[in-house]
Design a protein around this motif. Structure first.
Motif, mmCIF file in Angstrom:
data_model
loop_
_atom_site.group_PDB
_atom_site.id
_atom_site.type_symbol
_atom_site.label_atom_id
_atom_site.label_comp_id
_atom_site.label_asym_id
_atom_site.label_seq_id
_atom_site.Cartn_x
_atom_site.Cartn_y
_atom_site.Cartn_z
ATOM 1 N N ILE A 172 0.852 -1.191 0.000
ATOM 2 C CA ILE A 172 0.000 0.000 0.000
ATOM 3 C C ILE A 172 0.889 1.243 0.000
ATOM 4 C CG2 ILE A 172 -1.725 1.306 1.303
ATOM 5 C CD1 ILE A 172 -2.650 -1.413 2.481
ATOM 6 N N GLU A 173 0.602 2.197 -0.872
ATOM 7 C CA GLU A 173 1.367 3.441 -0.892
ATOM 8 C C GLU A 173 1.205 4.159 0.447
ATOM 9 O OE1 GLU A 173 1.640 5.710 -4.880
ATOM 10 O OE2 GLU A 173 -0.388 4.883 -4.807
ATOM 11 N N ALA A 174 2.315 4.445 1.087
ATOM 12 C CA ALA A 174 2.257 5.071 2.404
ATOM 13 C C ALA A 174 3.515 5.898 2.640
ATOM 14 C CB ALA A 174 2.126 4.009 3.494
ATOM 15 N N ARG A 175 3.389 6.870 3.532
ATOM 16 C CA ARG A 175 4.555 7.667 3.912
ATOM 17 C C ARG A 175 4.315 8.282 5.289
ATOM 18 N NH1 ARG A 175 3.619 11.992 -1.069
ATOM 19 N NH2 ARG A 175 1.943 13.188 -0.100
ATOM 20 N N ALA A 176 5.388 8.484 6.025
ATOM 21 C CA ALA A 176 5.320 9.169 7.309
ATOM 22 C C ALA A 176 5.471 10.663 7.070
ATOM 23 C CB ALA A 176 6.415 8.662 8.237
ATOM 24 N N ASP A 198 -8.168 6.110 -3.243
ATOM 25 C CA ASP A 198 -9.113 6.840 -4.096
ATOM 26 C C ASP A 198 -8.536 8.159 -4.598
ATOM 27 O OD1 ASP A 198 -10.984 4.811 -3.672
ATOM 28 O OD2 ASP A 198 -11.791 5.792 -1.891
ATOM 29 N N GLY A 199 -7.265 8.131 -4.962
ATOM 30 C CA GLY A 199 -6.636 9.285 -5.573
ATOM 31 C C GLY A 199 -6.206 10.382 -4.623
ATOM 32 N N ARG A 200 -6.245 10.142 -3.319
ATOM 33 C CA ARG A 200 -5.800 11.175 -2.380
ATOM 34 C C ARG A 200 -5.002 10.532 -1.246
ATOM 35 N NH1 ARG A 200 -8.746 12.371 2.521
ATOM 36 N NH2 ARG A 200 -10.427 10.853 2.892
ATOM 37 N N TRP A 201 -4.227 11.373 -0.569
ATOM 38 C CA TRP A 201 -3.488 10.924 0.594
ATOM 39 C C TRP A 201 -4.349 11.116 1.838
ATOM 40 C CZ3 TRP A 201 0.682 8.077 0.233
ATOM 41 C CH2 TRP A 201 1.496 8.173 -0.901
#
Length: 267
Positions: free
Chosen positions: A106-110, A134-137
């Motif tokens: 899953i695309e993720a970042r701190a 859904d296209g947003r963070w």
């Protein structure tokens, strides 16, 4: 190859162990971390020995996970009692959540910045996690999941958390008083704290999630009040680039002088 692959682990979010029992829902994944980390003040209230507090210095997720398994070999899906959690800060909640999300692809970042919901009228030094949906963070604060500090900690509202760059822009535009932004329980407040978190957030966007007290480049000079307008203009650039969220620009800026984390510090 261009861009930054936020679905893949970085140097500090690699988890070597197979974790096949992880859930697939992002909020459920982040909820696991809430029961795996304990803040130092809570650890003291539970009587944990001083020898345990070195856990607070762990940077890589794989070492955090190894420490957890050393305390309790149960799967990470099993909530630990407080005394068997790793001692860490908000950064450890955020980075462990990020690592688990990336482990699931899953695309993720701190993100490093300031929370406005702990003390009224103040922005307190804090880390959260973002994941792409859904296209947003979506911004999620793992540490306070299940609590009532905000209406929805699994999807923070605009303004509840400000990244370092967002805080810097708000300060430069006169929308916040920098003296109200800093580290709770310390004398560390003001523009220098915002600059520091702007630099840390840029590094985190490049998948290098450092400890809240790590310093490199001109960060120490900034904290000592020894930087001037040129460094502030660099902060303006950081804020603009991070807000635009162009991975190529984020990567290019991070690779410039003063902003790259030294490899020795990462290791």
């Amino acid at each position: 190859m261009t861009g930054i692959d936020y679905a893949a682990a970085g140097p500090l979010t690699t988890i070597g162990q197979a974790l096949d029992d992880l859930p697939h829902d992002p909020v459920e994944i982040c909820s696991l971390a809430r029961h795996l980390v304990i803040q130092p003040h809570d650890a003291r209230e539970h009587g944990l020995g001083e020898d345990r507090f070195a856990e607070n210095q762990l940077r890589p997720a794989d070492r955090i996970v190894a420490a957890l398994f050393a305390l309790d070999p149960a799967p990470l899906t099993v909530a630990r009692v407080p005394t068997l959690r790793v001692i860490g800060t908000c950064r450890h909640f955020a980075v462990l959540s990020c690592a688990l999300l990336r482990h699931r692809g899953i695309e993720a970042r701190a993100r490093c910045g300031f929370a406005t919901y702990f003390q009224r009228g103040q922005g307190l030094d804090h880390w959260i996690t973002e994941y792409r949906q859904d296209g947003r963070w979506v911004r999620i604060d793992t540490e306070i999941l299940g609590g009532a500090l905000v209406a929805n900690p699994a999807d923070l509202a605009v303004g509840e958390f400000l990244t370092g760059g967002e805080s810097w822009t708000a300060f430069r535009e006169g929308r916040i008083d920098a003296a109200t932004f800093g580290v709770y329980g310390t004398e560390n407040w003001g523009p220098a704290e915002i600059r520091g978190n702007a630099v840390r957030d840029l590094a985190a966007l490049n998948k290098v999630e450092m400890l809240p007290w790590d310093e490199w480049g001109r960060m120490e000079a900034s904290y000592q009040g020894k930087t001037g307008p040129e460094y502030d203009r660099l902060m303006d650039t950081i804020a603009t680039v991070c807000a635009a969220d162009d991975p190529d620009a984020v990567s290019a800026l991070y690779n410039s002088e003063d902003l790259t984390v030294p490899s020795a510090l990462i290791n």
